[in-house]
Motif scaffolding. Structure first.
Motif, PDB file in Angstrom:
ATOM      1  N   VAL A  53       0.848  -1.202   0.000  1.00  0.00           N
ATOM      2  CA  VAL A  53       0.000   0.000   0.000  1.00  0.00           C
ATOM      3  C   VAL A  53       0.878   1.244   0.000  1.00  0.00           C
ATOM      4  CG1 VAL A  53      -1.875  -1.171   1.201  1.00  0.00           C
ATOM      5  CG2 VAL A  53      -0.145   0.076   2.527  1.00  0.00           C
ATOM      6  N   ASN A  54       0.294   2.349  -0.477  1.00  0.00           N
ATOM      7  CA  ASN A  54       0.996   3.633  -0.479  1.00  0.00           C
ATOM      8  C   ASN A  54       0.561   4.469   0.721  1.00  0.00           C
ATOM      9  OD1 ASN A  54      -1.538   4.632  -1.148  1.00  0.00           O
ATOM     10  ND2 ASN A  54      -1.041   4.877  -3.337  1.00  0.00           N
ATOM     11  N   ALA A  55       0.998   5.731   0.752  1.00  0.00           N
ATOM     12  CA  ALA A  55       0.689   6.592   1.889  1.00  0.00           C
ATOM     13  C   ALA A  55      -0.807   6.890   1.993  1.00  0.00           C
ATOM     14  CB  ALA A  55       1.474   7.895   1.789  1.00  0.00           C
ATOM     15  N   ASN A  56      -1.535   6.726   0.905  1.00  0.00           N
ATOM     16  CA  ASN A  56      -2.993   6.901   0.946  1.00  0.00           C
ATOM     17  C   ASN A  56      -3.701   5.665   1.499  1.00  0.00           C
ATOM     18  OD1 ASN A  56      -2.763   9.443  -0.198  1.00  0.00           O
ATOM     19  ND2 ASN A  56      -3.056   8.692  -2.297  1.00  0.00           N
ATOM     20  N   GLY A  57      -2.925   4.620   1.788  1.00  0.00           N
ATOM     21  CA  GLY A  57      -3.525   3.389   2.277  1.00  0.00           C
ATOM     22  C   GLY A  57      -4.130   2.546   1.182  1.00  0.00           C
ATOM     23  N   GLU A  58      -3.715   2.757  -0.051  1.00  0.00           N
ATOM     24  CA  GLU A  58      -4.288   2.067  -1.202  1.00  0.00           C
ATOM     25  C   GLU A  58      -3.265   1.160  -1.872  1.00  0.00           C
ATOM     26  OE1 GLU A  58      -7.318   5.642  -2.612  1.00  0.00           O
ATOM     27  OE2 GLU A  58      -5.247   5.616  -3.332  1.00  0.00           O
ATOM     28  N   LEU A  65      -4.820  -6.608  13.290  1.00  0.00           N
ATOM     29  CA  LEU A  65      -4.706  -5.678  12.163  1.00  0.00           C
ATOM     30  C   LEU A  65      -4.877  -4.240  12.624  1.00  0.00           C
ATOM     31  CD1 LEU A  65      -6.552  -7.443   9.207  1.00  0.00           C
ATOM     32  CD2 LEU A  65      -4.187  -6.617   9.239  1.00  0.00           C
ATOM     33  N   ASP A  66      -5.837  -4.005  13.496  1.00  0.00           N
ATOM     34  CA  ASP A  66      -6.046  -2.640  13.985  1.00  0.00           C
ATOM     35  C   ASP A  66      -4.822  -2.144  14.732  1.00  0.00           C
ATOM     36  OD1 ASP A  66      -7.902  -0.332  14.475  1.00  0.00           O
ATOM     37  OD2 ASP A  66      -7.489  -0.893  16.572  1.00  0.00           O
ATOM     38  N   VAL A  82       0.605   6.971   7.050  1.00  0.00           N
ATOM     39  CA  VAL A  82      -0.372   6.352   6.161  1.00  0.00           C
ATOM     40  C   VAL A  82      -1.776   6.818   6.545  1.00  0.00           C
ATOM     41  CG1 VAL A  82      -0.837   4.283   7.543  1.00  0.00           C
ATOM     42  CG2 VAL A  82      -0.982   4.162   5.042  1.00  0.00           C
ATOM     43  N   ASN A  83      -2.673   6.852   5.563  1.00  0.00           N
ATOM     44  CA  ASN A  83      -4.078   7.123   5.837  1.00  0.00           C
ATOM     45  C   ASN A  83      -4.670   5.872   6.464  1.00  0.00           C
ATOM     46  OD1 ASN A  83      -6.944   7.273   5.582  1.00  0.00           O
ATOM     47  ND2 ASN A  83      -6.742   8.783   3.948  1.00  0.00           N
ATOM     48  N   ARG A  84      -4.806   5.866   7.790  1.00  0.00           N
ATOM     49  CA  ARG A  84      -5.177   4.656   8.513  1.00  0.00           C
ATOM     50  C   ARG A  84      -6.604   4.203   8.200  1.00  0.00           C
ATOM     51  NH1 ARG A  84      -2.203   7.391  13.049  1.00  0.00           N
ATOM     52  NH2 ARG A  84      -0.195   6.313  13.224  1.00  0.00           N
ATOM     53  N   GLU A  85      -7.501   5.148   8.077  1.00  0.00           N
ATOM     54  CA  GLU A  85      -8.886   4.777   7.785  1.00  0.00           C
ATOM     55  C   GLU A  85      -8.983   4.101   6.419  1.00  0.00           C
ATOM     56  OE1 GLU A  85     -13.270   6.912   7.210  1.00  0.00           O
ATOM     57  OE2 GLU A  85     -11.572   8.038   8.047  1.00  0.00           O
ATOM     58  N   ARG A  86      -8.285   4.659   5.432  1.00  0.00           N
ATOM     59  CA  ARG A  86      -8.342   4.076   4.085  1.00  0.00           C
ATOM     60  C   ARG A  86      -7.625   2.721   4.067  1.00  0.00           C
ATOM     61  NH1 ARG A  86      -9.884   1.792   0.686  1.00  0.00           N
ATOM     62  NH2 ARG A  86      -9.906   2.148  -1.558  1.00  0.00           N
ATOM     63  N   LEU A  87      -6.538   2.588   4.823  1.00  0.00           N
ATOM     64  CA  LEU A  87      -5.814   1.318   4.864  1.00  0.00           C
ATOM     65  C   LEU A  87      -6.704   0.223   5.440  1.00  0.00           C
ATOM     66  CD1 LEU A  87      -3.387  -0.518   4.615  1.00  0.00           C
ATOM     67  CD2 LEU A  87      -2.495   0.454   6.754  1.00  0.00           C
ATOM     68  N   ALA A  88      -7.433   0.529   6.504  1.00  0.00           N
ATOM     69  CA  ALA A  88      -8.329  -0.467   7.102  1.00  0.00           C
ATOM     70  C   ALA A  88      -9.376  -0.911   6.087  1.00  0.00           C
ATOM     71  CB  ALA A  88      -8.995   0.103   8.347  1.00  0.00           C
ATOM     72  N   ARG A  89      -9.906   0.045   5.313  1.00  0.00           N
ATOM     73  CA  ARG A  89     -10.909  -0.301   4.302  1.00  0.00           C
ATOM     74  C   ARG A  89     -10.288  -1.137   3.175  1.00  0.00           C
ATOM     75  NH1 ARG A  89     -12.737   4.393   3.686  1.00  0.00           N
ATOM     76  NH2 ARG A  89     -11.982   5.065   1.654  1.00  0.00           N
ATOM     77  N   THR A  90      -9.060  -0.789   2.796  1.00  0.00           N
ATOM     78  CA  THR A  90      -8.357  -1.543   1.745  1.00  0.00           C
ATOM     79  C   THR A  90      -8.195  -2.998   2.141  1.00  0.00           C
ATOM     80  OG1 THR A  90      -7.152   0.377   0.891  1.00  0.00           O
ATOM     81  CG2 THR A  90      -6.135  -1.782   0.547  1.00  0.00           C
TER      82      THR A  90
END
Length: 526
Positions: free
Chosen positions: A324-329, A387-388, A397-405
């Protein structure tokens, strides 16, 4: 005039003088005589193979290494020592590794890697741009060159730790990369330097070659900077093996594009492209993919330049997890192919991401398969039981987006397929913007591990044009008389992608050819 002794070869060709004379003024070169048959510029695998081959052919040989002795070995010393070689079956591997035990033979499935597959992969990975004549010579000469390396004291072993997985009780090799040198790149270079010492090859360290000496249309020596002074060293032929320009930040930005000046240098800091430039100033033709390079996922906190005491900074087994990148994607298909065929372009993929940083994430089902490069104490490693907990520990990293990814990835996995890292198992995701098409193990079983990565550059693809005799070709077409090039200085072999292990093999194949041809060229001048 400065001078030091050069050992007399048992079968000198044209120039039997035993004093190597370094003229302080390049203008004095016309008054001097050649004091060695072949000069080899550089000290890595390709250069040393050229030196040994020339010596074996009866030439007196001088190696000029820009680095000090403690940093010798070029990029080759920083490699894992793996060689890509065509072979028909396990019997061929046993010829290269004659000390295999009965137990090793019984537990190993070496498979096969025929010449046709090796050739097709090199050509297809270059989108058919590679020089087919050079590729054919490389492939057809690969096995006999490995046998020759064995005769030079290089010891091969199966690549159990990095190129095989234990499948149904046997070590299954994958990706066409089956053997490596005992001791890795350092072991390779130690073996070649030991053989060079026994062969009477002279090594001169801290010699930074600045120019070529040309008389009557023929290369007759080099100009080297030694201790702040310019010296002329004359010879019957010159082999250039000083590497590409991966350690030259200005050239990287100019040829590879914006952002490449920020990449970390995986290997030698001395490969700055100077010898490519000086050859081109004298009419050598540029060839190859000058805007392409071998760039990998690299530890985010690795030194700016390669450190021989801190090896294993690359992180190439991303196929076993997600990236994943810094956007969590996610931004790549981690399961597109075996890592040997995709890893060399991952640095470029990451460089295009925000901040040029990313994280490789694994769960317990696959983290146990990761090789030593992930286990060294200097790895930038983050671990957590959940994971959390892992996501909360990752900074930047964008943590919210990473969790969704991760949730979306886990939900999209086709669980009807079984995980098998030794083949393209078809265990994939479905319906994601970028699907993972093999080895898509859900991230569910803790503990979980993340590794922060950036871009590390290994070598560049642009270089000089050569023919099948390793002679450097001119812009006009014919070879430059008395000039040869090997290793990462050669253009035309790799475009876009690079198959792991091809570099050491091509360096040895063309190094051996160049040394032999240079010695023959000198002999023909009698």
């Amino acid at each position: 005039m400065q001078e030091f002794l050069v050992p007399r070869n048992s079968c000198p060709l044209l120039f039997p003088e035993t004093k190597l004379q370094l003229l302080k003024n390049p203008e004095d070169s016309a008054a001097s005589t050649a004091i060695v048959d072949v000069i080899v510029v550089g000290g890595g695998n390709a250069a040393m193979c050229a030196a040994l081959s020339a010596s074996e052919s009866g030439a007196t040989v001088l190696v000029l290494e820009r680095a000090p002795e403690a940093a010798r070995g070029g990029n080759s010393a920083f490699t894992g020592g793996a060689f890509r070689v065509a072979y028909e079956n396990g019997d061929d591997i046993e010829r290269l590794v004659p000390d295999l035990s009965a137990e090793d033979k019984a537990k190993s499935d070496f498979g096969t890697y025929p010449k046709s597959q090796f050739f097709d992969e090199l050509m297809s990975m270059s989108s058919l741009r590679a020089d087919a004549d050079l590729i054919e010579l490389l492939v057809n000469s690969s096995f006999e060159t490995m046998e020759w390396l064995r005769s030079q004291g290089v010891r091969f072993i199966p690549s159990y730790g990095r190129q095989s997985y234990l499948i149904e009780g046997r070590q299954k090799f994958w990706g066409g990369l089956t053997i490596e040198v005992s001791g890795g790149g350092v072991g390779l270079m130690e073996a070649l330097y030991r053989r060079a010492a026994r062969a009477g090859v002279t090594i001169a360290y801290d010699h930074n070659v600045q120019d070529l000496v040309i008389e009557h249309g023929r290369i007759v020596g080099v100009v080297a900077k030694v201790g702040g002074e310019m010296k002329v060293i004359r010879a019957g032929a010159v082999v250039l093996g000083a590497g590409g320009f991966h350690a030259n930040a200005a050239w990287r930005a100019s040829y590879l594009g914006p952002g490449w000046d920020l990449a970390k240098v995986r290997g030698s800091r001395y490969n700055t492209g100077d010898c490519i430039g000086l050859a081109m100033r004298h009419g050598a033709r540029a060839k190859g993919h000058w805007s392409g390079c071998h760039g990998v996922f690299y530890d985010a906190n690795a030194p700016e330049f390669g450190d021989i005491d801190l090896l294993d900074q690359q992180k190439n087994y991303f196929t076993l997890g997600i990236v994943v990148n810094a956007n969590g994607e996610r931004f790549i298909n981690e399961g597109e192919d075996f890592r040997n065929y995709t890893y060399s372009r991952m640095g470029a993929e990451l460089l295009r991401q925000p901040g040029g940083i990313g994280w490789q994430i694994f769960d317990a089902k696959t983290s146990g398969l990761l090789p030593n490069e992930y286990r060294v104490k200097h790895a930038t490693r983050i671990t957590a039981d959940t994971l959390d907990g892992l996501i909360q520990k990752i900074e930047g990293v964008n943590r919210e987006r990473l969790a969704r990814t991760i949730r979306e990835f886990n939900a999209s996995v086709d669980r009807s397929c079984a995980f098998n890292p030794g083949i393209k198992d078809g265990l994939r995701t479905n319906g994601l913007q970028i699907d993972k098409t093999n080895w898509a193990v859900p991230l569910e079983q803790g503990p979980f591990t993340a590794f922060e990565v950036t871009t590390g550059i290994t070598c560049t693809f642009g270089g000089l044009a050569i023919n099948t005799s390793a002679e450097v070709l001119s812009v006009e077409g014919p070879p430059l008389q008395g000039l040869y090039a090997v290793g990462e200085m050669v253009g035309g072999l790799y475009y876009v992608k690079y198959p792991g292990g091809a570099g050491l093999t091509s360096g040895s194949v063309f190094g051996r050819i160049a040394g032999r041809e240079a010695a023959a060229f000198v002999a023909a001048q009698k």
